[in-house]
Structure formats: structure tokens, C-alpha cells
Design a protein around this motif. Structure first.
Motif, PDB file in Angstrom:
ATOM      1  N   ASN A   3       0.759  -1.225  -0.069  1.00  0.00           N
ATOM      2  CA  ASN A   3      -0.070   0.052  -0.068  1.00  0.00           C
ATOM      3  C   ASN A   3       0.826   1.253   0.031  1.00  0.00           C
ATOM      4  N   ILE A   4       1.856   1.069   0.661  1.00  0.00           N
ATOM      5  CA  ILE A   4       2.792   2.461   0.695  1.00  0.00           C
ATOM      6  C   ILE A   4       3.532   2.638  -0.688  1.00  0.00           C
ATOM      7  N   VAL A   5       4.040   1.462  -1.365  1.00  0.00           N
ATOM      8  CA  VAL A   5       4.518   1.723  -2.569  1.00  0.00           C
ATOM      9  C   VAL A   5       3.463   2.127  -3.639  1.00  0.00           C
ATOM     10  N   SER A  64       6.512   1.092 -10.487  1.00  0.00           N
ATOM     11  CA  SER A  64       5.848   0.040 -11.452  1.00  0.00           C
ATOM     12  C   SER A  64       6.356  -1.377 -11.414  1.00  0.00           C
ATOM     13  N   LEU A  65       7.870  -1.490 -11.179  1.00  0.00           N
ATOM     14  CA  LEU A  65       8.491  -2.598 -11.198  1.00  0.00           C
ATOM     15  C   LEU A  65       8.150  -3.397  -9.744  1.00  0.00           C
ATOM     16  N   ALA A  66       8.197  -2.478  -8.756  1.00  0.00           N
ATOM     17  CA  ALA A  66       8.053  -3.092  -7.383  1.00  0.00           C
ATOM     18  C   ALA A  66       6.527  -3.589  -7.247  1.00  0.00           C
ATOM     19  N   LEU A  67       5.608  -2.805  -7.780  1.00  0.00           N
ATOM     20  CA  LEU A  67       4.286  -3.272  -7.731  1.00  0.00           C
ATOM     21  C   LEU A  67       4.026  -4.606  -8.541  1.00  0.00           C
ATOM     22  N   THR A  68       4.809  -4.790  -9.526  1.00  0.00           N
ATOM     23  CA  THR A  68       4.585  -6.174 -10.259  1.00  0.00           C
ATOM     24  C   THR A  68       5.257  -7.126  -9.580  1.00  0.00           C
ATOM     25  N   TRP A  69       6.307  -6.888  -8.824  1.00  0.00           N
ATOM     26  CA  TRP A  69       7.028  -7.949  -7.976  1.00  0.00           C
ATOM     27  C   TRP A  69       6.117  -8.188  -7.009  1.00  0.00           C
ATOM     28  N   PHE A  70       5.343  -7.553  -6.327  1.00  0.00           N
ATOM     29  CA  PHE A  70       4.473  -7.506  -5.255  1.00  0.00           C
ATOM     30  C   PHE A  70       3.371  -8.606  -5.620  1.00  0.00           C
ATOM     31  N   ASP A  74       2.247 -12.523  -4.534  1.00  0.00           N
ATOM     32  CA  ASP A  74       0.869 -13.154  -4.476  1.00  0.00           C
ATOM     33  C   ASP A  74       0.558 -14.263  -4.764  1.00  0.00           C
ATOM     34  N   SER A  75       0.736 -14.167  -6.063  1.00  0.00           N
ATOM     35  CA  SER A  75       0.294 -15.461  -6.813  1.00  0.00           C
ATOM     36  C   SER A  75       1.204 -16.515  -7.115  1.00  0.00           C
ATOM     37  N   VAL A  76       2.160 -16.803  -6.254  1.00  0.00           N
ATOM     38  CA  VAL A  76       3.221 -17.940  -6.384  1.00  0.00           C
ATOM     39  C   VAL A  76       2.351 -19.256  -6.141  1.00  0.00           C
ATOM     40  N   GLY A  77       2.594 -20.160  -6.852  1.00  0.00           N
ATOM     41  CA  GLY A  77       2.023 -21.445  -6.801  1.00  0.00           C
ATOM     42  C   GLY A  77       0.658 -21.543  -7.154  1.00  0.00           C
ATOM     43  N   SER A  78      -0.151 -20.637  -7.647  1.00  0.00           N
ATOM     44  CA  SER A  78      -1.337 -20.618  -8.201  1.00  0.00           C
ATOM     45  C   SER A  78      -1.414 -20.511  -9.652  1.00  0.00           C
ATOM     46  N   SER A  79      -2.470 -20.865 -10.077  1.00  0.00           N
ATOM     47  CA  SER A  79      -2.795 -20.795 -11.611  1.00  0.00           C
ATOM     48  C   SER A  79      -3.998 -20.111 -11.983  1.00  0.00           C
ATOM     49  N   VAL A  80      -4.429 -19.644 -13.011  1.00  0.00           N
ATOM     50  CA  VAL A  80      -5.807 -19.175 -13.469  1.00  0.00           C
ATOM     51  C   VAL A  80      -6.579 -20.456 -13.671  1.00  0.00           C
TER      52      VAL A  80
END
Length: 119
Positions: A3-5, A64-70, A74-80
Motif C-alpha cells: 500500500n505504501i508503494v 511500477s516494477l516493485a508493484l509487479t514484483w509484489f 502473491d500469486s506464487v504457486g497458483s494458476s488461473v
């Protein structure tokens, strides 16, 4: 932390828009705008406002890169595909809105059009 970023990112976006709009038009982009004094140079002079704009743009890209990394953390190990649930055999699909109920079948050919009964 995310949220800060995100807050810093939004502030940088607004500041970047403002700094671009405050700069003097030097033309050349689309062949319109202010003149260059008749001399076409390869690089425009570096003004303090241009340096501020560059700093804001670099900060915007970094956030932008930091938000993409965050988002990827959050989605590690999951798939659509993991989120797709098969439709149950006799019920409503969780991916579609629920049915309204009642008899919504079309009338037989040549028969009278009768509205469905009220519930």
C-alpha cells in the motif's frame, strides 16, 4: 508495504503528469508547437524542469516494477486454471449468475404464448 508503494506510485503519476504539462512546448514531436529559433538541434537544452521530469519518470518505473514484483509474490504457486471449477451435474455453475427459476421454456409451435406463473 504494498500500500505504501502504491501510494507513492500514484503521487509520482500525478506529479509526472503535472511536470509534463508545465513544460514549455519545444515542438518537433508532431511537427507542431513552439519554434526552436530556426535551429534544429539533436538534443534540446536540459532545463531543471526536464531533469525533474526524468527523475519522476524513473521513480514511476521503479515503483511500477516493485508493484509487479509484489503481485507475482502473491500469486506464487497458483494458476488461473486452479480457479476454474467444473460445473456441477445438477446445479448452477459458480461462474454464471443463478437462474431465476420458473418455467422459462418457449411455448410449443402453434400454441398460445402464456407467461410463466408468478411465484
Amino acid at each position: 508495504m504494498e500500500n505504501i508503494v502504491l501510494t507513492i506510485h500514484l503521487i509520482l503519476a500525478l506529479a509526472l503528469i503535472l511536470s509534463v504539462l508545465l513544460q514549455r512546448s519545444e515542438g518537433g514531436g508532431l511537427g507542431i508547437g513552439g519554434g526552436g529559433g530556426g535551429v534544429m538541434s539533436g538534443r534540446p537544452p536540459s532545463t531543471p524542469m526536464a531533469k525533474v521530469t526524468w527523475a519522476l519518470a524513473i521513480g514511476f518505473i521503479i515503483t511500477s516494477l516493485a508493484l509487479t514484483w509484489f503481485a507475482t509474490q502473491d500469486s506464487v504457486g497458483s494458476s488461473v486454471i486452479d480457479g476454474v471449477i467444473e460445473q456441477p451435474a445438477g446445479g448452477d455453475s459458480p461462474l454464471l449468475p443463478p437462474t431465476l427459476g420458473g418455467d422459462l421454456t418457449p411455448p410449443a409451435p402453434g400454441g398460445p404464448a402464456v407467461p410463466p406463473p408468478a411465484e
